[in-house]
Design a protein around this motif. Structure first.
Motif, PDB file in Angstrom:
ATOM      1  N   ILE A 228       0.876  -1.173   0.000  1.00  0.00           N
ATOM      2  CA  ILE A 228       0.000   0.000   0.000  1.00  0.00           C
ATOM      3  C   ILE A 228       0.914   1.223   0.000  1.00  0.00           C
ATOM      4  CG2 ILE A 228      -0.366  -0.195   2.510  1.00  0.00           C
ATOM      5  CD1 ILE A 228      -3.154   1.140   1.999  1.00  0.00           C
ATOM      6  N   THR A 229       0.726   2.069  -0.982  1.00  0.00           N
ATOM      7  CA  THR A 229       1.619   3.212  -1.180  1.00  0.00           C
ATOM      8  C   THR A 229       0.812   4.473  -1.404  1.00  0.00           C
ATOM      9  OG1 THR A 229       2.952   1.637  -2.432  1.00  0.00           O
ATOM     10  CG2 THR A 229       3.657   3.933  -2.502  1.00  0.00           C
ATOM     11  N   PRO A 230       1.123   5.549  -0.684  1.00  0.00           N
ATOM     12  CA  PRO A 230       0.410   6.802  -0.946  1.00  0.00           C
ATOM     13  C   PRO A 230       0.642   7.251  -2.393  1.00  0.00           C
ATOM     14  CG  PRO A 230       1.683   6.955   1.077  1.00  0.00           C
ATOM     15  CD  PRO A 230       2.102   5.702   0.402  1.00  0.00           C
ATOM     16  N   ARG A 231      -0.406   7.651  -3.043  1.00  0.00           N
ATOM     17  CA  ARG A 231      -0.280   8.134  -4.427  1.00  0.00           C
ATOM     18  C   ARG A 231      -1.528   8.954  -4.744  1.00  0.00           C
ATOM     19  NH1 ARG A 231       0.148   4.468  -9.943  1.00  0.00           N
ATOM     20  NH2 ARG A 231       0.081   6.231 -11.384  1.00  0.00           N
ATOM     21  N   THR A 232      -1.346  10.043  -5.446  1.00  0.00           N
ATOM     22  CA  THR A 232      -2.517  10.849  -5.805  1.00  0.00           C
ATOM     23  C   THR A 232      -2.908  10.573  -7.255  1.00  0.00           C
ATOM     24  OG1 THR A 232      -1.063  12.681  -6.347  1.00  0.00           O
ATOM     25  CG2 THR A 232      -2.066  12.718  -4.174  1.00  0.00           C
ATOM     26  N   PHE A 233      -4.194  10.695  -7.510  1.00  0.00           N
ATOM     27  CA  PHE A 233      -4.728  10.457  -8.847  1.00  0.00           C
ATOM     28  C   PHE A 233      -5.644  11.614  -9.225  1.00  0.00           C
ATOM     29  CE2 PHE A 233      -4.065   6.376  -6.788  1.00  0.00           C
ATOM     30  CZ  PHE A 233      -3.323   5.689  -7.735  1.00  0.00           C
ATOM     31  N   LYS A 234      -5.824  11.783 -10.527  1.00  0.00           N
ATOM     32  CA  LYS A 234      -6.794  12.771 -10.997  1.00  0.00           C
ATOM     33  C   LYS A 234      -8.201  12.253 -10.717  1.00  0.00           C
ATOM     34  CE  LYS A 234      -5.381  12.721 -15.231  1.00  0.00           C
ATOM     35  NZ  LYS A 234      -5.269  12.985 -16.661  1.00  0.00           N
ATOM     36  N   ASP A 235      -9.138  13.146 -10.502  1.00  0.00           N
ATOM     37  CA  ASP A 235     -10.523  12.737 -10.273  1.00  0.00           C
ATOM     38  C   ASP A 235     -11.068  11.924 -11.445  1.00  0.00           C
ATOM     39  OD1 ASP A 235     -10.734  13.836  -7.796  1.00  0.00           O
ATOM     40  OD2 ASP A 235     -11.634  15.722  -8.464  1.00  0.00           O
ATOM     41  N   ASP A 236     -10.589  12.241 -12.650  1.00  0.00           N
ATOM     42  CA  ASP A 236     -11.134  11.585 -13.837  1.00  0.00           C
ATOM     43  C   ASP A 236     -10.820  10.088 -13.901  1.00  0.00           C
ATOM     44  OD1 ASP A 236     -12.098  14.022 -14.523  1.00  0.00           O
ATOM     45  OD2 ASP A 236     -10.456  14.512 -15.882  1.00  0.00           O
ATOM     46  N   VAL A 237      -9.871   9.636 -13.064  1.00  0.00           N
ATOM     47  CA  VAL A 237      -9.598   8.203 -12.978  1.00  0.00           C
ATOM     48  C   VAL A 237     -10.830   7.472 -12.438  1.00  0.00           C
ATOM     49  CG1 VAL A 237      -8.283   6.528 -11.581  1.00  0.00           C
ATOM     50  CG2 VAL A 237      -7.098   8.391 -12.771  1.00  0.00           C
ATOM     51  N   PHE A 238     -11.610   8.164 -11.631  1.00  0.00           N
ATOM     52  CA  PHE A 238     -12.753   7.536 -10.957  1.00  0.00           C
ATOM     53  C   PHE A 238     -14.048   7.851 -11.716  1.00  0.00           C
ATOM     54  CE2 PHE A 238      -9.310   8.295  -8.061  1.00  0.00           C
ATOM     55  CZ  PHE A 238      -9.129   7.049  -7.481  1.00  0.00           C
TER      56      PHE A 238
ATOM     57  N   GLN B  89      -1.251  -1.529 -25.213  1.00  0.00           N
ATOM     58  CA  GLN B  89      -1.618  -0.269 -24.545  1.00  0.00           C
ATOM     59  C   GLN B  89      -0.386   0.476 -24.086  1.00  0.00           C
ATOM     60  OE1 GLN B  89      -5.154   0.628 -23.723  1.00  0.00           O
ATOM     61  NE2 GLN B  89      -4.118   2.585 -23.530  1.00  0.00           N
ATOM     62  N   ASN B  90      -0.342   1.765 -24.367  1.00  0.00           N
ATOM     63  CA  ASN B  90       0.590   2.624 -23.658  1.00  0.00           C
ATOM     64  C   ASN B  90      -0.247   3.738 -23.044  1.00  0.00           C
ATOM     65  OD1 ASN B  90       0.333   4.859 -25.360  1.00  0.00           O
ATOM     66  ND2 ASN B  90       1.974   4.188 -26.700  1.00  0.00           N
ATOM     67  N   PRO B  91       0.332   4.641 -22.271  1.00  0.00           N
ATOM     68  CA  PRO B  91      -0.521   5.577 -21.531  1.00  0.00           C
ATOM     69  C   PRO B  91      -1.501   6.363 -22.398  1.00  0.00           C
ATOM     70  CG  PRO B  91       1.697   5.635 -20.664  1.00  0.00           C
ATOM     71  CD  PRO B  91       1.745   4.748 -21.857  1.00  0.00           C
ATOM     72  N   ASN B  92      -1.185   6.633 -23.640  1.00  0.00           N
ATOM     73  CA  ASN B  92      -2.078   7.467 -24.451  1.00  0.00           C
ATOM     74  C   ASN B  92      -2.751   6.757 -25.607  1.00  0.00           C
ATOM     75  OD1 ASN B  92      -1.738   9.938 -23.042  1.00  0.00           O
ATOM     76  ND2 ASN B  92       0.318  10.049 -23.906  1.00  0.00           N
ATOM     77  N   ALA B  93      -2.263   5.620 -25.987  1.00  0.00           N
ATOM     78  CA  ALA B  93      -2.827   4.967 -27.167  1.00  0.00           C
ATOM     79  C   ALA B  93      -2.903   3.475 -26.954  1.00  0.00           C
ATOM     80  CB  ALA B  93      -1.965   5.277 -28.385  1.00  0.00           C
ATOM     81  N   GLY B  94      -3.836   2.849 -27.636  1.00  0.00           N
ATOM     82  CA  GLY B  94      -3.973   1.408 -27.498  1.00  0.00           C
ATOM     83  C   GLY B  94      -4.617   0.805 -28.732  1.00  0.00           C
ATOM     84  N   ALA B  95      -4.412  -0.491 -28.898  1.00  0.00           N
ATOM     85  CA  ALA B  95      -5.089  -1.229 -29.955  1.00  0.00           C
ATOM     86  C   ALA B  95      -5.671  -2.483 -29.318  1.00  0.00           C
ATOM     87  CB  ALA B  95      -4.104  -1.591 -31.052  1.00  0.00           C
ATOM     88  N   HIS B  96      -6.873  -2.827 -29.705  1.00  0.00           N
ATOM     89  CA  HIS B  96      -7.590  -3.903 -29.016  1.00  0.00           C
ATOM     90  C   HIS B  96      -8.209  -4.849 -30.037  1.00  0.00           C
ATOM     91  CE1 HIS B  96      -7.188  -1.279 -25.505  1.00  0.00           C
ATOM     92  NE2 HIS B  96      -7.508  -0.317 -26.348  1.00  0.00           N
ATOM     93  N   LEU B 123      -6.115  15.727 -24.720  1.00  0.00           N
ATOM     94  CA  LEU B 123      -6.690  16.806 -23.911  1.00  0.00           C
ATOM     95  C   LEU B 123      -7.177  16.306 -22.560  1.00  0.00           C
ATOM     96  CD1 LEU B 123      -8.720  18.845 -26.561  1.00  0.00           C
ATOM     97  CD2 LEU B 123      -6.439  19.318 -25.659  1.00  0.00           C
ATOM     98  N   ASP B 124      -6.407  15.414 -21.940  1.00  0.00           N
ATOM     99  CA  ASP B 124      -6.659  15.003 -20.562  1.00  0.00           C
ATOM    100  C   ASP B 124      -7.856  14.089 -20.348  1.00  0.00           C
ATOM    101  OD1 ASP B 124      -5.172  15.195 -18.364  1.00  0.00           O
ATOM    102  OD2 ASP B 124      -6.466  16.653 -17.365  1.00  0.00           O
ATOM    103  N   LEU B 170     -16.009   9.504 -30.319  1.00  0.00           N
ATOM    104  CA  LEU B 170     -15.362  10.587 -29.579  1.00  0.00           C
ATOM    105  C   LEU B 170     -16.012  10.651 -28.207  1.00  0.00           C
ATOM    106  CD1 LEU B 170     -15.634  13.190 -32.430  1.00  0.00           C
ATOM    107  CD2 LEU B 170     -13.471  12.432 -31.465  1.00  0.00           C
ATOM    108  N   ALA B 171     -15.211  10.516 -27.158  1.00  0.00           N
ATOM    109  CA  ALA B 171     -15.790  10.514 -25.809  1.00  0.00           C
ATOM    110  C   ALA B 171     -15.056  11.509 -24.927  1.00  0.00           C
ATOM    111  CB  ALA B 171     -15.711   9.117 -25.215  1.00  0.00           C
TER     112      ALA B 171
END
Lengths: 251, 432
Positions: A228-238, B89-96, B123-124, B170-171
């Motif tokens: 268990i490790t402290p880590r912050t995430f963006k709200d959009d993850v949830f 998958q990488n953090p920004n792109a993926g193929a499935h 754009l986040d 587009l989501a």
């Protein structure tokens, strides 16, 4: 209306209100602080963790699940099943009282309830996706128990899995046991917190939670906290749309 | 011989999977991250199936489909299915990729691309994906009213995997903390038409559009959807709009619902012995619940209505048409009836009003690993119904065995009464 009559009415009303206020059991701010300290000793406000859930059946058979969990604040948590292969990729999300399950082939998150169990064991969804106790329960009473305390907790609303809890904690505010009760005061299950371990970053807490229930005789489930490790995430993850990408958070 | 190889493959996978399932008491191995660097992950399952069909020789559908063939009271198939999924998958792109390969009794092998799409985050909080992808709009378990971009669900087999939809998606998703609003998402789909074989380009005006706004509002999932399709179809109108919702009422009870209005949808009926069409407008709706009771029994109940479904007398005309064709013993009439059935009346539900009830209870009578379930689909219009039974057994990790059957019950001119057979299916599925 004459002023003295008005004054007398206000006085009478104030006395009535005061007597009502006095009749309600008072919980000191300190008591809720104890619960918040217990929460903080159990988990950082935001973290990532790896756990293994083991369901033991009456015939001795075991089913094991490995899960990756992320949590933010008091009311957001998400979880990804890493093993076994048959469950791999399943993801759950909890936002306060709301819970969803995403099964890869089903392609849409399905709303689930806190009393169901995604693993099928004694732990229900609420236990597996535990938020901070102080976000779901109010402290109703505190008793001394040797050097520790016993807290009586009341659910804040009807969507919380258990109507009330009895929680044992050490003098250092480390949780040791919880009894979970229904509204009719029936014991639903007992959770025992064992094997205190130093997880680093100042977090020393039980690494094993075992549960058993009079409703499931012969069954036992345990949850082992590996990391268990402290880590912050963006709200959009949830969010529901991110559920399929929880795995990308793993480092 | 090839079939033996198929089952040997299943057996080898089972042994491999079983061998890796071992107990770990106090420590456990954390699987390494899949995406610390761009990586390809493969997983899937092998499923060996045995399906026996107990044919109902008095059914017009059975008589039509078996005309001129050797018939038997019980027929069987033994396909072996391989589901293979790949994710890069990488953090920004993926193929499935999701595929299904089926090895059939006759030695033939078929291949289906269930999903094949690429996605890119920008754009986040925005994701664009292109390709063939499974969508699952709507909150219903057995039926849907707003499933504009989904394969039509078969209430007798809700878990069946259907190929996805080719679309540009587009989501935009945002976690919002504004009073009772907790979460929001907006999704736009551009859906090119399915073209006949040999045609590779089409007029851009043939593109369909679907839009969905999701809100988590007052602890309730709410979706508002719209769908435009340039031509009228049997399932949806040219213009469609609707909403769905889902909410937990208490710790063990969830309720959900869907409502859709369609404008200019095509409805087919049998008039004067041949199919005729008309354009209709109307409503489709659904109300349902999921309840976990104190006996650890999960109950799912739904009511579904479709204004575009056949009325009782319309279905009766269709049943009479099938009966007359079967009784004619004329190849031309039989071929025509089969084509009409396949083209216009092949949906898993044909009438207006249905009820669905499913009860499942894990580990009955202390039998660990067993989950029996029973469901019924009741057609309120002609009072026919289907009763389904299923036994699921998970004796060890990564294995699921299932025995299931659906028994149609009804009069001679009713939706479930004219079903051609009673299936009994045995499946052994191994995951890897």
């Amino acid at each position: 209306m004459n002023k003295s009559l008005l004054g007398s009415k206000i006085l009478r009303l104030s006395l009535i209100l005061w007597s009502f206020i006095m009749a309600v059991p008072m919980v000191r701010a300190d008591d809720n602080d104890i619960l918040k300290r217990i929460d903080r000793n159990l988990m950082p406000e935001s973290y990532e963790s790896y756990r293994q859930i083991i369901d033991v059946y009456p015939d001795g058979k075991k089913k094991e699940f490995t899960v990756y969990t992320v949590k933010k604040g008091t009311d957001k948590t998400a979880m990804l099943f890493l093993a076994p292969a048959s469950e791999k990729g399943r993801t759950t999300l909890r936002l306060g009282e709301n819970m969803w399950l995403l099964i890869p082939n089903v392609a849409k998150p399905v709303r689930i309830t806190s009393l169901q169990s995604i693993t099928g064991g004694v732990f229900n969804n609420s236990d597996i996706m535990q938020l901070e106790y102080s976000s779901e329960y109010n402290v109703q009473g505190v008793e001394k128990d040797g050097s520790g305390v016993i807290l009586t907790l009341q659910a804040k609303d009807q969507t919380v899995a258990y109507d009330h809890l009895k929680m044992w904690a050490t003098g250092g505010d480390i949780i040791t046991k919880i009894e979970c009760y229904s509204a009719s005061n029936m014991l639903i299950k007992t959770l025992e917190f064992k094997n205190i371990k130093d997880f680093g970053n100042g977090l020393i807490r039980p690494s094993v939670i075992e549960t058993y229930s009079p409703l499931y005789k012969g069954y036992k489930s345990s949850m082992i906290l590996g990391q268990i490790t402290p880590r912050t995430f963006k709200d959009d993850v949830f969010t529901l749309n991110f559920m399929g990408q929880i795995g990308s958070l793993r480092k | 011989m090839k079939r033996i190889y198929g089952y040997l493959l299943v057996g080898v996978v089972a042994l491999a999977v079983h061998g890796t399932a071992r107990a770990q008491d106090s420590t456990f191995e954390i699987p390494p991250p899949d995406t610390s660097s761009p990586s390809l992950e493969l997983n899937g399952s092998v499923s060996a199936n045995y399906t026996a069909l107990f044919n109902r020789t008095d059914s017009p559908l059975y008589q039509l489909s078996s005309f001129g063939k050797d018939t038997a009271p019980v027929t069987a198939t033994y396909p072996v299915d391989l589901y293979l999924n790949g994710d890069y998958q990488n953090p920004n792109a993926g193929a499935h990729l999701k595929t299904l390969s089926e090895y059939a009794n006759d030695g033939s092998v078929s291949f289906s691309l269930i999903e094949a799409y690429g996605s890119f985050s920008f754009l986040d909080a925005s994701v664009v994906s292109v390709g063939k992808r499974i969508y699952s709009w709507g909150k219903g378990y057995a039926f849907n009213a707003v499933a504009y971009v989904n394969a039509i669900k078969n209430p007798e087999d809700v878990d069946a995997l259907s190929p996805g939809l080719l679309a540009l998606d587009l989501a935009y998703t945002k976690s919002i903390q504004a009073g009772p609003l907790d979460n929001g998402a907006l999704e736009l789909l551009l859906i090119p038409p399915t073209l006949p074989s040999g045609i590779t380009a089409t007029d851009i005006t043939d593109t369909a559009y679907a839009l969905r706004l999701y809100l988590l509002l007052w602890n309730t999932d709410i979706d508002l959807m719209g769908y435009y399709h340039p031509t009228s179809t049997q399932n949806f109108g040219v213009w469609n709009g609707g909403f769905d919702f889902s909410r937990n009422i208490v710790a063990s009870l969830e309720i959900h619902g869907e409502l859709s209005y369609f404008y200019d949808r095509t409805k087919y009926t049998i008039t004067g012995g041949s199919p005729t069409s008309e354009s209709i407008n109307g409503l489709t709706y659904l109300a349902g619940l999921r309840w976990l009771n104190s006996w650890n029994m999960t109950v799912i109940g739904e009511y579904f209505h479709d204004d575009g479904g056949l009325a009782t007398d319309e279905f009766s005309s269709y049943g009479t048409y099938l009966r007359n064709a079967a009784d004619s013993n004329l190849q031309s009439a039989i071929s025509s009836a089969l084509k009409t059935k396949t083209t216009y009346f092949s949906a898993p539900r044909l009438q207006k009003d249905y009820g669905y009830l499913k009860i499942s209870s894990p580990e009955p009578f202390g039998i660990v690993d067993l989950t029996p379930s029973v469901f019924t689909i009741y057609n309120f219009n002609d009072q026919s119904d289907a009763i389904g039974l299923s036994l699921q057994y998970n004796p060890f990790t990564n294995f699921t065995g299932t025995v299931s059957s659906t028994i149609p019950i009804g009069g001679s001119n009713t939706e479930y009464g004219i079903r051609p057979s009673v299936p009994l299916k045995v499946t052994a599925q191994f995951f890897f």
